[in-house]
Scaffold this motif. Sequence first.
Motif, mmCIF file in Angstrom:
data_model
loop_
_atom_site.group_PDB
_atom_site.id
_atom_site.type_symbol
_atom_site.label_atom_id
_atom_site.label_comp_id
_atom_site.label_asym_id
_atom_site.label_seq_id
_atom_site.Cartn_x
_atom_site.Cartn_y
_atom_site.Cartn_z
ATOM 1 N N ARG A 8 0.671 -1.388 -0.246
ATOM 2 C CA ARG A 8 -0.282 -0.257 0.012
ATOM 3 C C ARG A 8 1.006 1.259 -0.324
ATOM 4 O O ARG A 8 1.197 1.693 0.914
ATOM 5 C CB ARG A 8 -1.110 -0.285 1.384
ATOM 6 N N ALA A 9 1.296 2.149 -1.349
ATOM 7 C CA ALA A 9 1.675 3.220 -1.454
ATOM 8 C C ALA A 9 0.927 3.890 -1.941
ATOM 9 O O ALA A 9 0.240 3.786 -2.957
ATOM 10 C CB ALA A 9 3.312 2.598 -2.124
ATOM 11 N N LEU A 10 1.226 5.495 -1.563
ATOM 12 C CA LEU A 10 -0.143 6.758 -2.221
ATOM 13 C C LEU A 10 1.671 6.690 -3.410
ATOM 14 O O LEU A 10 2.696 7.480 -2.525
ATOM 15 C CB LEU A 10 -0.036 7.412 -1.767
ATOM 16 N N TRP A 81 5.925 9.306 9.222
ATOM 17 C CA TRP A 81 4.583 10.773 9.552
ATOM 18 C C TRP A 81 4.003 9.602 10.550
ATOM 19 O O TRP A 81 3.667 8.352 10.104
ATOM 20 C CB TRP A 81 4.650 10.357 8.126
ATOM 21 N N THR A 83 1.135 9.197 12.906
ATOM 22 C CA THR A 83 0.287 9.727 13.324
ATOM 23 C C THR A 83 -1.243 9.118 13.686
ATOM 24 O O THR A 83 -1.642 8.270 12.706
ATOM 25 C CB THR A 83 -0.424 10.674 13.010
ATOM 26 N N MET A 84 -1.935 8.859 14.362
ATOM 27 C CA MET A 84 -3.490 8.123 14.913
ATOM 28 C C MET A 84 -2.832 7.302 14.981
ATOM 29 O O MET A 84 -3.289 5.775 14.959
ATOM 30 C CB MET A 84 -4.255 8.459 14.218
ATOM 31 N N THR A 86 -0.969 5.480 13.942
ATOM 32 C CA THR A 86 -0.119 5.086 12.182
ATOM 33 C C THR A 86 0.855 5.368 11.983
ATOM 34 O O THR A 86 1.030 7.202 11.574
ATOM 35 C CB THR A 86 -0.634 4.626 11.065
ATOM 36 N N VAL A 90 6.826 9.014 4.273
ATOM 37 C CA VAL A 90 7.007 9.561 2.648
ATOM 38 C C VAL A 90 7.865 10.274 2.265
ATOM 39 O O VAL A 90 10.028 10.552 3.440
ATOM 40 C CB VAL A 90 7.130 11.405 3.410
ATOM 41 N N GLN A 107 4.108 7.923 0.000
ATOM 42 C CA GLN A 107 4.063 7.723 0.979
ATOM 43 C C GLN A 107 3.927 6.425 1.404
ATOM 44 O O GLN A 107 2.595 6.273 0.336
ATOM 45 C CB GLN A 107 2.933 9.127 1.544
ATOM 46 N N PHE A 110 1.127 1.779 5.154
ATOM 47 C CA PHE A 110 0.090 2.054 5.630
ATOM 48 C C PHE A 110 -0.372 0.893 6.677
ATOM 49 O O PHE A 110 -0.874 -0.056 4.856
ATOM 50 C CB PHE A 110 -1.548 2.601 4.143
ATOM 51 N N ARG A 111 -1.066 1.032 7.536
ATOM 52 C CA ARG A 111 -1.159 -0.042 7.982
ATOM 53 C C ARG A 111 -0.422 -1.307 8.341
ATOM 54 O O ARG A 111 -1.403 -1.994 7.451
ATOM 55 C CB ARG A 111 -2.526 0.148 8.040
ATOM 56 N N LYS A 127 -5.706 -1.511 16.606
ATOM 57 C CA LYS A 127 -6.854 -2.861 17.071
ATOM 58 C C LYS A 127 -8.092 -2.864 16.330
ATOM 59 O O LYS A 127 -8.883 -3.136 15.564
ATOM 60 C CB LYS A 127 -6.280 -3.795 17.793
ATOM 61 N N ILE A 129 -9.776 -0.263 14.555
ATOM 62 C CA ILE A 129 -9.867 -0.042 13.027
ATOM 63 C C ILE A 129 -9.060 -0.978 12.261
ATOM 64 O O ILE A 129 -10.118 -2.220 11.275
ATOM 65 C CB ILE A 129 -8.291 0.923 12.508
ATOM 66 N N GLU A 133 -12.663 -2.446 9.760
ATOM 67 C CA GLU A 133 -11.539 -3.592 8.903
ATOM 68 C C GLU A 133 -12.609 -4.413 8.519
ATOM 69 O O GLU A 133 -13.161 -4.704 7.129
ATOM 70 C CB GLU A 133 -10.664 -2.951 8.607
ATOM 71 N N MET B 1 -8.343 13.872 9.607
ATOM 72 C CA MET B 1 -7.962 13.589 10.359
ATOM 73 C C MET B 1 -6.672 14.843 9.793
ATOM 74 O O MET B 1 -5.870 15.405 10.519
ATOM 75 C CB MET B 1 -6.948 12.750 10.612
ATOM 76 N N PHE B 15 -14.092 10.328 13.645
ATOM 77 C CA PHE B 15 -13.105 10.500 14.826
ATOM 78 C C PHE B 15 -13.573 10.910 15.988
ATOM 79 O O PHE B 15 -13.230 10.137 17.099
ATOM 80 C CB PHE B 15 -12.252 10.995 14.180
ATOM 81 N N LEU B 83 -17.951 4.089 8.941
ATOM 82 C CA LEU B 83 -16.301 3.836 8.631
ATOM 83 C C LEU B 83 -15.801 4.640 7.276
ATOM 84 O O LEU B 83 -14.257 4.365 7.681
ATOM 85 C CB LEU B 83 -16.081 2.954 9.733
ATOM 86 N N MET B 86 -13.329 6.850 7.261
ATOM 87 C CA MET B 86 -11.913 6.897 8.108
ATOM 88 C C MET B 86 -11.262 5.938 7.865
ATOM 89 O O MET B 86 -9.887 5.620 7.791
ATOM 90 C CB MET B 86 -12.453 6.337 9.474
ATOM 91 N N LEU B 87 -11.756 4.920 7.155
ATOM 92 C CA LEU B 87 -10.944 3.541 7.066
ATOM 93 C C LEU B 87 -9.874 3.883 5.317
ATOM 94 O O LEU B 87 -8.595 3.033 5.763
ATOM 95 C CB LEU B 87 -11.464 2.250 6.271
ATOM 96 N N TRP B 89 -8.287 6.471 4.390
ATOM 97 C CA TRP B 89 -6.839 7.083 4.528
ATOM 98 C C TRP B 89 -5.827 7.702 3.811
ATOM 99 O O TRP B 89 -5.308 8.924 2.437
ATOM 100 C CB TRP B 89 -5.968 6.049 5.727
ATOM 101 N N MET B 90 -5.814 6.235 2.717
ATOM 102 C CA MET B 90 -5.080 6.654 1.535
ATOM 103 C C MET B 90 -5.595 7.763 0.238
ATOM 104 O O MET B 90 -5.598 8.157 -0.383
ATOM 105 C CB MET B 90 -4.729 5.208 0.761
ATOM 106 N N TYR B 93 -5.059 10.849 1.960
ATOM 107 C CA TYR B 93 -4.185 11.059 2.024
ATOM 108 C C TYR B 93 -3.576 11.313 0.317
ATOM 109 O O TYR B 93 -3.197 12.725 -0.059
ATOM 110 C CB TYR B 93 -3.215 10.602 2.568
ATOM 111 N N TRP B 97 -2.362 15.261 -0.103
ATOM 112 C CA TRP B 97 -1.331 16.071 -0.967
ATOM 113 C C TRP B 97 -1.224 16.445 -1.634
ATOM 114 O O TRP B 97 -0.531 17.678 -2.724
ATOM 115 C CB TRP B 97 -0.778 14.619 -0.666
#
Lengths: 140, 113
Positions: A8-10, A81, A83-84, A86, A90, A107, A110-111, A127, A129, A133, B1, B15, B83, B86-87, B89-90, B93, B97
């Motif tokens: 998982r990458a952005l 990076w 936060t929250m 996780t 970057v 980035q 992720f998780r 946990k 989250i 999921e 967030m 959140f 959710l 929130m889930l 996140w990518m 982001y 960005w």
Amino acid sequence: MTEPAASRALVIEREMPHPPEKIWRALTQGPLIEEWLMKNDFQPVVGHHFSFRSTPVPGWNGVIDSEVLVIEPNSRLSYSWGTMGTTTLVTWTLTPTKSGTHVRMEQSGFRSEEDAAYKGAKYGWTKFIGNMERIAGGLD
Amino acid sequence: MIPAMPAQVATDHVFAALADPTRRAIFEHLARDGEQNVRALTARAGVSQPAVSKHLGILKHARLVRDRREGRKTHYSAQPQALKPMLDWMGMYAAFWHDRFDHLESLLKRMDQ
């Protein structure tokens, strides 16, 4: 939501009509970083711990905890990076082109599972989250 | 967030609602075990019934739970699709960005060589 965490990458890439040296300054000088990203106490020194600070919102204190991991002047910059609950990574890569610079931001991380185990214990979030999921797994 | 991102308002509510461990436990319980009434939830939550009702109100505001009245009883069920922002996140982001890249380019225009 079910891909392996490692994949998982952005990635965001843009061509910018400016030389790498100038973009490097914008990426690594605290007051300049603040102008386009966030308040910070960044120093271009590997191992330096710093934070990005944004306006807190309910449920998030606005703080991103980071550490400088790679400094290759005018070409590559990497920081964590966190936060929250996780932590992601970057990485900025600058490649000179005829008309300026190819700017690439990745980035990643992720998780990851190990991060979930470590940070989840600390914040009680990851946990949760992870559980959600699984529950929300049918959502696209 | 992150402030000033699309879908931010919904995400803030989610959140905020889940920032409290008791509410997380209530929501998780509903999501895992299905519909419950306040009394059943109170037996599990370890807090008073009015406190559970208050938590449910906040979860409902965030659209994390839905209520259904049946006679004098109200049944609550989880709405896990709330959710999603929130889930994702990518996705959040990516929007963040792209916005920051715009700011970076605008700064570069203003900077000297």
